[in-house]
Design an enzyme around this catalytic site. Structure first.
Site, PDB file in Angstrom:
ATOM      1  N   ALA A  66       0.845  -1.185   0.000  1.00 20.65           N
ATOM      2  CA  ALA A  66       0.000   0.000   0.000  1.00 20.65           C
ATOM      3  C   ALA A  66       0.887   1.243   0.000  1.00 20.65           C
ATOM      4  O   ALA A  66       2.095   1.167   0.222  1.00 20.65           O
ATOM      5  CB  ALA A  66      -0.914  -0.007   1.219  1.00 20.65           C
ATOM      6  N   GLY A 112      -0.178  -5.240   0.704  1.00 20.30           N
ATOM      7  CA  GLY A 112      -1.399  -5.238  -0.084  1.00 20.30           C
ATOM      8  C   GLY A 112      -1.219  -5.829  -1.463  1.00 20.30           C
ATOM      9  O   GLY A 112      -2.176  -6.345  -2.061  1.00 20.30           O
ATOM     10  N   GLU A 115      -1.535  -9.474  -0.972  1.00 22.31           N
ATOM     11  CA  GLU A 115      -2.950  -9.727  -0.692  1.00 22.31           C
ATOM     12  C   GLU A 115      -3.776  -9.683  -1.976  1.00 22.31           C
ATOM     13  O   GLU A 115      -4.720 -10.467  -2.152  1.00 22.31           O
ATOM     14  CB  GLU A 115      -3.472  -8.705   0.319  1.00 22.31           C
ATOM     15  CG  GLU A 115      -2.878  -8.903   1.704  1.00 22.31           C
ATOM     16  CD  GLU A 115      -3.408  -7.891   2.712  1.00 22.31           C
ATOM     17  OE1 GLU A 115      -4.221  -8.275   3.561  1.00 22.31           O
ATOM     18  OE2 GLU A 115      -3.007  -6.706   2.622  1.00 22.31           O
ATOM     19  N   GLU A 135       3.628  -6.100   7.257  1.00 25.03           N
ATOM     20  CA  GLU A 135       2.864  -5.092   8.006  1.00 25.03           C
ATOM     21  C   GLU A 135       3.239  -4.976   9.480  1.00 25.03           C
ATOM     22  O   GLU A 135       3.178  -3.881  10.054  1.00 25.03           O
ATOM     23  CB  GLU A 135       1.352  -5.385   7.879  1.00 25.03           C
ATOM     24  CG  GLU A 135       0.751  -5.031   6.530  1.00 25.03           C
ATOM     25  CD  GLU A 135       0.867  -6.130   5.494  1.00 25.03           C
ATOM     26  OE1 GLU A 135       0.216  -6.027   4.443  1.00 25.03           O
ATOM     27  OE2 GLU A 135       1.626  -7.103   5.739  1.00 25.03           O
TER      28      GLU A 135
END
Length: 257
Positions: A66, A112, A115, A135
């Site tokens: 992200a 992300g 993911e 993270e």
């Protein structure tokens, strides 16, 4: 529709979605998420599209996480909304897509980005790819379904090791533990993903959609996957594709789905 951070094109029944922020290693900022949602909805309603490939621009990254700069000033409520948005896109539009979605991982797939790949139905990676969920090193945890999907794919122990250490793994290690379907030379990656989709396109579209739904049901608490399989199996018996497939088999010809 014009996109700032994505490239979108359709060719030979494949929708190509390319995260196009190479200078930021294709990091997923909120605008990119919004554009990703729009392209997935466009591909879903386009009857010419039979399958989707998601990849990253450039040679370094698929999606390297992200955009952390956007996290700095988020309130708890705003962070929850962001996570919910990611869950909706990754679950409703990718994982539950009736059309096969394949991630072509051409470099770093972190946070992300991993993911996003985990939500796809299959993951093919270039040999230089690095995978991880870092993270916890930021005081966070994966927020777009990573804790659940990684566990489903590789098991609780390996998922916890990756998440709690925040360590990266190679594409080959991802292949060994069941996270990656195939590892290829970078020059061969897209050709192989296209080849796999073309093989799928040669099969019954109604059966492919039903199979995706039945496999998805195996990880859902609200549906009995076995019953979903039984229902789809019965429903397919009255389809044109079933009649065509059986006739082609019995007459020793290629089916025309």
């Amino acid at each position: 529709m014009e996109y700032q951070h994505l490239l979108y094109q359709v060719d030979k029944h494949i929708a190509y979605i390319t995260i196009n922020r190479a200078s930021a290693l294709n990091a997923l900022n909120q605008q990119t998420l919004t554009e990703l949602e729009a392209t997935l909805l466009e591909a879903k309603k386009d009857h010419d599209v039979k399958g989707i490939i998601i990849t990253g621009a450039g040679e370094k990254a698929f999606v390297a996480g992200a955009d952390i700069k956007e996290f700095v000033d988020l309130s708890e409520a705003e962070a929850k909304l962001l996570s919910q948005k990611g869950h909706y896109i990754f679950t409703e539009l990718i994982e539950q897509s009736p059309k096969p979605v394949i991630a072509a991982i051409n470099g770093f797939a972190l946070g992300g980005g991993l993911e996003l790949a985990l939500a796809c139905h299959m993951r093919f990676a270039s040999a230089n790819a690095k995978l991880g969920l870092p993270e916890v090193s930021l005081g966070l945890l994966p927020g777009y379904g990573g804790t659940q999907r990684l566990t489903q794919l590789v098991g609780r122990g390996r998922a916890l090791q990756m998440i709690l250490t925040a360590d990266l793994i190679s594409a080959e290690e991802g292949l060994r533990i069941g996270l990656i379907n195939e590892v290829l030379d970078a020059a061969d990656l897209m050709n192989r993903v296209e080849e796999v989709l073309e093989r799928i396109f040669s099969r019954s579209g109604t059966a492919v959609t039903a199979a995706i739904d039945a496999v998805n049901a195996s990880n859902e608490q609200t549906r009995d996957g076995y019953q979903v399989e039984i229902n789809h199996f019965a429903e397919l018996f009255v389809t044109r594709d079933f009649k065509e497939g059986v006739d082609a088999f019995l007459t020793k010809r290629k089916p025309n789905f």
